[in-house]
Design a protein around this motif. Structure first.
Motif, mmCIF file in Angstrom:
data_model
loop_
_atom_site.group_PDB
_atom_site.id
_atom_site.type_symbol
_atom_site.label_atom_id
_atom_site.label_comp_id
_atom_site.label_asym_id
_atom_site.label_seq_id
_atom_site.Cartn_x
_atom_site.Cartn_y
_atom_site.Cartn_z
ATOM 1 N N THR A 201 23.265 32.135 10.063
ATOM 2 C CA THR A 201 24.053 31.974 8.381
ATOM 3 C C THR A 201 25.148 31.040 8.780
ATOM 4 O O THR A 201 26.182 31.308 9.458
ATOM 5 C CB THR A 201 24.514 33.105 7.831
ATOM 6 O OG1 THR A 201 23.319 34.013 7.819
ATOM 7 C CG2 THR A 201 25.197 33.092 6.637
ATOM 8 N N LEU A 202 24.983 29.833 7.956
ATOM 9 C CA LEU A 202 26.469 28.907 8.128
ATOM 10 C C LEU A 202 27.044 29.081 6.433
ATOM 11 O O LEU A 202 26.013 28.891 5.538
ATOM 12 C CB LEU A 202 25.854 27.355 8.150
ATOM 13 C CG LEU A 202 25.552 26.827 9.422
ATOM 14 C CD1 LEU A 202 24.746 25.689 9.459
ATOM 15 C CD2 LEU A 202 26.791 26.755 10.374
ATOM 16 N N VAL A 203 28.240 29.255 6.565
ATOM 17 C CA VAL A 203 28.703 29.370 5.425
ATOM 18 C C VAL A 203 29.936 28.132 5.102
ATOM 19 O O VAL A 203 30.683 28.045 6.157
ATOM 20 C CB VAL A 203 29.621 30.544 4.954
ATOM 21 C CG1 VAL A 203 30.340 30.610 3.630
ATOM 22 C CG2 VAL A 203 28.574 31.892 4.852
ATOM 23 N N LEU A 252 26.697 34.552 12.488
ATOM 24 C CA LEU A 252 27.420 33.885 11.310
ATOM 25 C C LEU A 252 28.355 32.831 11.785
ATOM 26 O O LEU A 252 29.300 32.837 12.790
ATOM 27 C CB LEU A 252 28.356 34.965 10.550
ATOM 28 C CG LEU A 252 29.331 34.369 9.348
ATOM 29 C CD1 LEU A 252 28.456 33.604 8.400
ATOM 30 C CD2 LEU A 252 30.226 35.461 9.124
ATOM 31 N N VAL A 253 28.272 31.448 11.441
ATOM 32 C CA VAL A 253 29.263 30.399 11.548
ATOM 33 C C VAL A 253 29.888 30.007 10.604
ATOM 34 O O VAL A 253 29.101 29.760 9.351
ATOM 35 C CB VAL A 253 28.479 29.280 12.502
ATOM 36 C CG1 VAL A 253 29.391 28.001 12.557
ATOM 37 C CG2 VAL A 253 27.809 29.768 13.702
ATOM 38 N N LEU A 254 30.952 30.034 10.258
ATOM 39 C CA LEU A 254 31.869 29.563 8.894
ATOM 40 C C LEU A 254 32.527 28.189 9.242
ATOM 41 O O LEU A 254 33.133 27.992 10.347
ATOM 42 C CB LEU A 254 32.938 30.761 8.890
ATOM 43 C CG LEU A 254 32.293 32.143 8.837
ATOM 44 C CD1 LEU A 254 33.457 33.316 9.127
ATOM 45 C CD2 LEU A 254 31.907 32.244 7.378
ATOM 46 N N VAL A 255 32.359 27.456 8.426
ATOM 47 C CA VAL A 255 32.763 26.075 8.315
ATOM 48 C C VAL A 255 33.873 25.927 7.341
ATOM 49 O O VAL A 255 33.500 26.180 5.973
ATOM 50 C CB VAL A 255 31.615 24.997 8.228
ATOM 51 C CG1 VAL A 255 32.239 23.438 8.691
ATOM 52 C CG2 VAL A 255 30.330 25.400 9.145
ATOM 53 N N ASP A 256 34.961 25.285 7.816
ATOM 54 C CA ASP A 256 35.967 24.968 6.783
ATOM 55 C C ASP A 256 36.999 23.962 7.105
ATOM 56 O O ASP A 256 37.178 23.665 8.312
ATOM 57 C CB ASP A 256 36.857 26.515 6.874
ATOM 58 C CG ASP A 256 37.473 26.504 5.297
ATOM 59 O OD1 ASP A 256 38.294 25.460 4.978
ATOM 60 O OD2 ASP A 256 37.626 27.607 4.901
ATOM 61 N N GLN A 286 34.196 30.531 13.759
ATOM 62 C CA GLN A 286 34.905 29.706 12.795
ATOM 63 C C GLN A 286 34.992 28.148 13.478
ATOM 64 O O GLN A 286 35.488 28.007 14.315
ATOM 65 C CB GLN A 286 36.112 30.278 12.621
ATOM 66 C CG GLN A 286 35.950 31.557 11.851
ATOM 67 C CD GLN A 286 37.338 31.990 11.456
ATOM 68 O OE1 GLN A 286 38.258 31.298 10.562
ATOM 69 N NE2 GLN A 286 37.776 33.050 12.066
ATOM 70 N N VAL A 287 34.422 27.328 12.509
ATOM 71 C CA VAL A 287 34.447 25.935 12.829
ATOM 72 C C VAL A 287 35.475 25.234 11.828
ATOM 73 O O VAL A 287 35.032 25.156 10.677
ATOM 74 C CB VAL A 287 33.155 25.087 12.687
ATOM 75 C CG1 VAL A 287 33.457 23.795 13.175
ATOM 76 C CG2 VAL A 287 32.218 25.661 13.599
ATOM 77 N N THR A 288 36.469 24.973 11.904
ATOM 78 C CA THR A 288 37.754 24.712 11.114
ATOM 79 C C THR A 288 38.306 23.225 11.787
ATOM 80 O O THR A 288 38.177 22.854 12.819
ATOM 81 C CB THR A 288 38.514 25.800 10.946
ATOM 82 O OG1 THR A 288 39.500 25.758 12.498
ATOM 83 C CG2 THR A 288 38.349 26.961 10.694
#
Lengths: 326, 339
Positions: A201-203, A252-256, A286-288
């Motif tokens: 899941t990419l958010v 889960l990978v979160l992109v911000d 988290q990829v921020t």
């Protein structure tokens, strides 16, 4: 029926339609309506459409008062950072009045501001400062990533009875997309699943949605199917959609675009860690943005922001096909 | 209406405010723990409040600061509901959620307050914009203190209100103190011996300075400004010179230490007993009582009867507040969002 419109025109269309529908809607701000034939002022008149001085505290403070007195102001603020000079009004006036009055007043207003202008605007006009508006009870925060959502969320924001920070991404300004004609409302608190997939899941939010989708295409070539979710509204945040996707993918990978400790991804990570820990097959990543003031110089600006390669690397790491990205 | 002040009404409202505030103050010692946080009293400012709101008519609105007990009392709000609010009770005006600093009664024209210095001024201008659009010649009064005139919100709002000719009157209650700092220590105009109403000249609007201890003088000055606003001629800055007779607020102390009102800053901080004694000699409530009796508006007995009725009313408000239940716990989340 729909047709192609640029993101920014979709927002304008929503404001225009809502002003035509409801005469209590105001639209005002700096450098707006300086001539009589300016769009909006020619249609809705100088009572409801006004140019203001460079006075954010007065602009936003007057929106609070006008809203309490029965109007629905939309304040054109141009850049999200400009709200910082009036932060008391945004976070400690507008969202407090209803509660403090025991529900006797309501404060329906929209603060329209662009953000994330990573195009050589250097340190003070490029920030993703969404986190500064999160966690304020009573304040809603929306961040559309497509022209259709931009229209639908603006219309909903204007009709909403609470203060809404409407954040439009500057790098999406001229992006075209299908936009429904006529009345079109996108509900708050309902994420959009932009791509389905069973592996991860990419958010992502705002401009990062397109980058996450590009990364998903890259990964598809490697046999990895990513599900891409755009929450669309950050407050309220649609956690059920994210959790049910994680239930399916386990990763889960979160992109911000915001720096790591000021990103909405941290909020989502916390919620999933608490409510979906047992669903996870790998740690959340988290990829921020890097923790830096966004540099002016082009290669450095690109370096501090997440891109599809960094997103793809993070996905590979949670799938165990590559080391964890830095 | 602004043409002919009703001295009996003015005296009655002034006494009601004084008796209310006296009982709020007394609650700290009579019923320790019932009032929490920080409370700010309007004793000494009654004439300015009553003279100002006496100029209003149906449809006008008022916004004020955390020192907000006086206005709604004079505008028709129930003293019971106000005291219960200050006591944090379910029967409170704002259901116990706002407290002393955030009394709100839109049904009676009191649109609300901000507890942050100067930040309610643009709210009032926004309400005035709404009034301008309604086109009923409604007017908004914006109350704030002298300290607020050092906030950017004051300057930004006066500029745009004058530019747009908003129907608003800015009533600066100058009590000479920004908490414990005297005006001449923090205000360039005050330090230069100028009236603070001179700030209006920077924004192309009239500025007047008046004796805020005389409700009739206030009525006339604010009334003229209200009429100007009704006529579409724009805002006025009225500097109403007052003296708050209590300290800025009750003691600020961590729980465990009972709260109470310290001596006024003139004595407590500056040791200026003569300044405070002079303020007591000018106390607007006995001054008004003397006036209505000497001018034959009321007999001495009638003046005393009104005062006694105010005492009874406010004592009943204390009892109502004490007897009222606390709100149900789910009320904490009930008013966060409207939709």
């Amino acid at each position: 029926m729909s047709r192609e419109l640029p993101y920014i025109a979709a927002i304008d269309e929503a404001i225009h339609q809502e002003m035509a529908r409801d005469e209590t809607v105001l639209y005002y701000g700096q450098n707006l309506a300086t001539v009589e034939n300016a769009p909006f002022v020619s249609d809705f008149g100088a009572d409801r459409v006004r140019v203001t001085p460079i006075s954010e505290t007065a602009e936003i403070g007057m929106a609070v008062g006008a809203a309490m007195a029965g109007l629905r102001p939309v304040v054109e603020l141009y850049m999200a950072e400009f709200m910082l000079v009036a932060m008391d009004q945004v976070t400690n006036e507008a969202p407090r009045m209803r509660a403090m009055s025991g529900g006797q007043v309501k404060v329906p207003l929209v603060l329209k501001a662009g953000y994330g202008f990573a195009a050589g605007w250097a340190g003070q006009h490029t920030g993703v400062i969404t986190n500064m508006f999160l966690g304020v009870p009573g304040l809603k925060v929306v961040a559309p990533a497509t022209p259709a959502d931009a229209k639908g969320l603006m219309a909903t924001a204007i009709r909403d009875d609470d203060p809404v920070v409407f954040l439009h991404h500057y790098l999406l300004t001229l992006v075209h997309g299908d936009v429904p004609e006529g009345e079109y409302l996108v509900p708050f608190g309902q994420a959009s699943v932009r791509r389905t997939g069973g592996d991860v899941t990419l958010v992502a939010t705002g401009w990062m949605v397109d980058r996450a989708l590009a990364a998903a295409e890259l990964l598809a070539g490697e046999g990895i199917e990513a599900e891409v979710i755009d929450p669309r509204t950050l407050a309220p945040l649609d956690m059920p959609t994210i959790l049910s996707s994680v239930e399916k993918t386990g990763r889960l990978v979160l992109v911000d675009q915001a720096p790591r400790h000021s990103a909405v991804s941290g909020v989502i990570a916390g919620e999933v860690a608490e409510h979906g820990f047992g669903l996870l097959k790998a740690p959340i990543v988290q990829v921020t943005a890097l923790d830096a003031t966004v540099p002016y110089s082009e290669p450095l600006e690109a370096h501090v922001l997440p891109d599809e390669d960094r997103i793809a690397s993070a996905v590979r790491s949670v799938l165990g096909t590559a080391p964890v990205a830095a | 209406m602004s043409s002919k002040p009703d001295l009996t009404w003015m005296y009655t409202q002034m006494v009601r405010i004084r008796e209310f505030e006296e009982r709020v103050k007394r609650t700290f010692t009579d019923h320790p723990g019932v009032i929490r946080g920080h409370t700010h009293l309007a004793d000494g400012v009654e004439a300015s409040i009553v003279g100002s709101v006496s100029t209003l008519r149906e449809g006008d609105q008022v916004l004020a600061t955390y020192r907000c007990h006086g206005y709604p009392l004079a505008m028709g709000t129930s003293a019971d509901a106000m005291m219960a609010e200050i006591y944090g009770k379910a029967t409170g005006l704002c259901k116990g959620i706002g407290g002393s600093m955030h009394l709100t009664d839109p049904a009676n024209g009191f649109l609300g307050t901000s507890g942050i210095v100067g930040q309610g001024i643009p709210h009032a201008a926004g309400a005035a914009w709404a009034a301008q659009i309604r086109g009923n010649q409604d007017v908004v009064l914006s109350f704030f203190g002298d300290g607020a005139s050092k906030q950017g919100s004051f300057h930004e709002t006066l500029n745009v209100a004058s530019l747009w000719k908003l129907p608003i009157v800015f009533v600066m209650e100058n009590n000479g103190y920004n908490v414990v700092t005297q005006s001449f220590q923090e205000d360039a105009n005050a330090a230069a011996g100028q009236d603070l109403s001179i700030k209006a000249t920077g924004y192309a609007m009239p500025g007047v300075t008046i004796d805020g201890g005389d409700p009739v003088a206030v009525h006339e000055a604010v009334g003229a400004a209200v009429q100007r606003a009704r006529d579409g001629e724009g805002p006025t800055l009225v500097e109403s010179k007052v003296y708050r007779l209590s300290a800025h607020g009750n003691l600020i102390a961590p729980p465990g230490v009972p709260l109470h009102y310290p001596e006024h800053e003139a004595i407590e901080v500056f040791g200026d007993t003569e300044q405070y004694a002079a303020a007591l000699r000018g106390d607007p409530v006995p001054r008004m009582r003397g006036r209505v009796v000497s001018e034959g508006v009321l007999t001495s007995d009638e003046a005393e009867r009104i005062a006694q009725e105010a005492r009874d009313e406010m004592q009943a408000a204390v009892q109502f507040g004490l007897d009222s239940p606390y709100p149900e716990l789910d009320e904490a989340l009930a008013y966060v969002h409207a939709s």
